[in-house]
Structure formats: structure tokens, C-alpha cells
Design a protein around this motif. Structure first.
Motif, short mmCIF file in Angstrom:
data_model
loop_
_atom_site.label_atom_id
_atom_site.label_comp_id
_atom_site.label_asym_id
_atom_site.label_seq_id
_atom_site.Cartn_x
_atom_site.Cartn_y
_atom_site.Cartn_z
N ARG A 4 39.59 44.00 45.78
CA ARG A 4 39.51 43.72 44.34
C ARG A 4 40.82 43.15 43.80
O ARG A 4 40.83 42.39 42.84
CB ARG A 4 39.15 44.98 43.56
N THR A 5 41.92 43.55 44.41
CA THR A 5 43.23 43.20 43.86
C THR A 5 43.94 42.08 44.61
O THR A 5 44.93 41.55 44.12
CB THR A 5 44.15 44.45 43.86
N THR A 55 39.57 48.71 47.25
CA THR A 55 40.60 48.48 46.24
C THR A 55 41.41 47.23 46.58
O THR A 55 41.70 46.40 45.71
CB THR A 55 41.53 49.69 46.13
#
Length: 205
Positions: free
Chosen positions: A67-68, A64
């Protein structure tokens, strides 16, 4: 070493470091299992399951984060490969622990303890290396030492299997061989992590 022109986000390295520490904790739990009577195995295996669950949680948190996050300290594919191998290593330790309980094995041969000693050392070295991935110049010794330990683990595995073939009946051999295979596969995952770090060192130099 290449100069980095942009600020780096340390959270990804922190997650990798925490992942590696779970293998250290899992190795300690496996050592308890090897030294405990069969009546204690199920309780200790639950502890191992908790380490594996925490590892999976950290692995997905890192995915996560990658991805961010706009800027990562290492290429995303390298961070993913490191995280994946760390998570797979603890899955195999978890499997080995569960097999000990499922097979109701009260004692394992000394070779199991020898193999776990190698895993524990690899885990300590790897946990330290994951904390220092932002300074790759210091990690070549780690890379070489983990590879050396992996070769030692392969030799230990071969001797362990030969001893089992000589001393055990077929059913007993099959059960112990399952555990031996899981443990040597952990050392292969640790080697894969060190090789990935070596690849990063070469790319970044």
C-alpha cells in the motif's frame, strides 16, 4: 523477459522469502510432532502456533508495504496472491499439528511421514523460488517440480485414505482423515503458489 525501466523495491520480495521460510520451519516442527510421544505434543504445537503467528505478521507487513510502496517488483495482485497462499499453507500445517494433539495420537501411519516429506520438499523449493522472483527465467524448473510433487501428494493421499478405510474403526478413521486432509491441502496451496509463479512467468515473458 521484459526489461524493467524503473528501480525495484526489494522489501516485498524479502517478505515473501521470509514467509516461505516459515513453512520450512513449520514442516520441521511437524516432523518433530510425528516422531514425538503424545506428552511432547502440546509443547511442539506451541512452536507451530508461533510459526503461524510469525507468518500472519509477515503477511500483514507485506500488505502494508504494497500500500505504501510506489514501485513494486511484481504486480500487487500477484504479490498478494503469493502471500495469501503462503499464509494459508502454514495455517493448515498449524491445524494438522493441533489436531494431532487434540486427538492425543501417539503414532501416525507411514503415509503421514510420506506426505510431510513432499511438503518439506515443496517448502524448500518455494523458499528458494521466492528469493529469486526478480529473475523469472530461472524459475520454470521450480514451477514444474512443485506441480509434479503435488500430483505425488494426491496419490499418497488416496492410498492413505484407502489404507485407513481398510484398517481403522470409524472414530479412528475420522480423526486420521482430518489430519490427512489438512496435509494434502498444504500441498495444494504449494501448488497454487507455483501456478501463480508460472502465470507471472508467462505474463512477463
Amino acid at each position: 523477459m521484459k526489461l524493467r525501466l524503473f528501480p525495484q523495491e526489494p522489501a516485498g520480495l524479502n517478505l515473501l522469502s521470509q514467509l516461505a521460510r516459515q513453512i520450512v520451519f513449520a514442516s520441521a516442527t511437524m516432523a518433530e510432532i510425528l516422531g514425538a510421544p503424545a506428552t511432547e505434543h502440546h509443547r511442539l504445537v506451541e512452536d507451530m502456533h508461533n510459526h503461524e503467528a510469525k507468518s500472519a505478521e509477515l503477511h500483514f507487513a507485506l500488505l502494508t508495504h504494497m500500500r505504501t510502496s510506489f514501485v513494486n517488483p511484481l504486480p500487487r495482485e500477484d504479490m498478494y496472491a503469493l502471500s495469501q497462499s503462503l499464509n494459508e499453507a502454514i495455517e493448515k500445517l498449524d491445524a494438522a499439528a493441533e489436531l494431532v494433539a487434540l486427538y492425543n495420537l501417539d503414532r501416525l501411519p507411514k503415509r503421514a511421514a510420506d506426505q510431510l516429506e513432499i511438503i518439506s520438499r515443496q517448502a524448500e523449493l518455494t523458499a528458494d523460488a521466492m528469493r529469486r522472483l526478480n529473475n523469472l527465467d530461472d524459475l520454470e524448473d521450480y514451477w514444474i517440480e512443485v506441480l509434479r510433487l503435488a500430483k505425488r501428494a494426491e496419490r499418497t493421499h488416496r492410498i492413505w485414505v484407502a489404507d485407513m478405510l481398510k484398517d481403522m474403526k470409524s472414530t479412528q478413521y475420522a480423526r486420521h482423515r482430518d489430519i490427512a486432509n489438512q496435509l494434502v491441502d498444504v500441498t495444494k496451496d504449494m501448488r497454487r503458489i507455483a501456478t501463480q509463479v508460472g502465470s507471472i512467468i508467462v505474463k512477463e515473458s
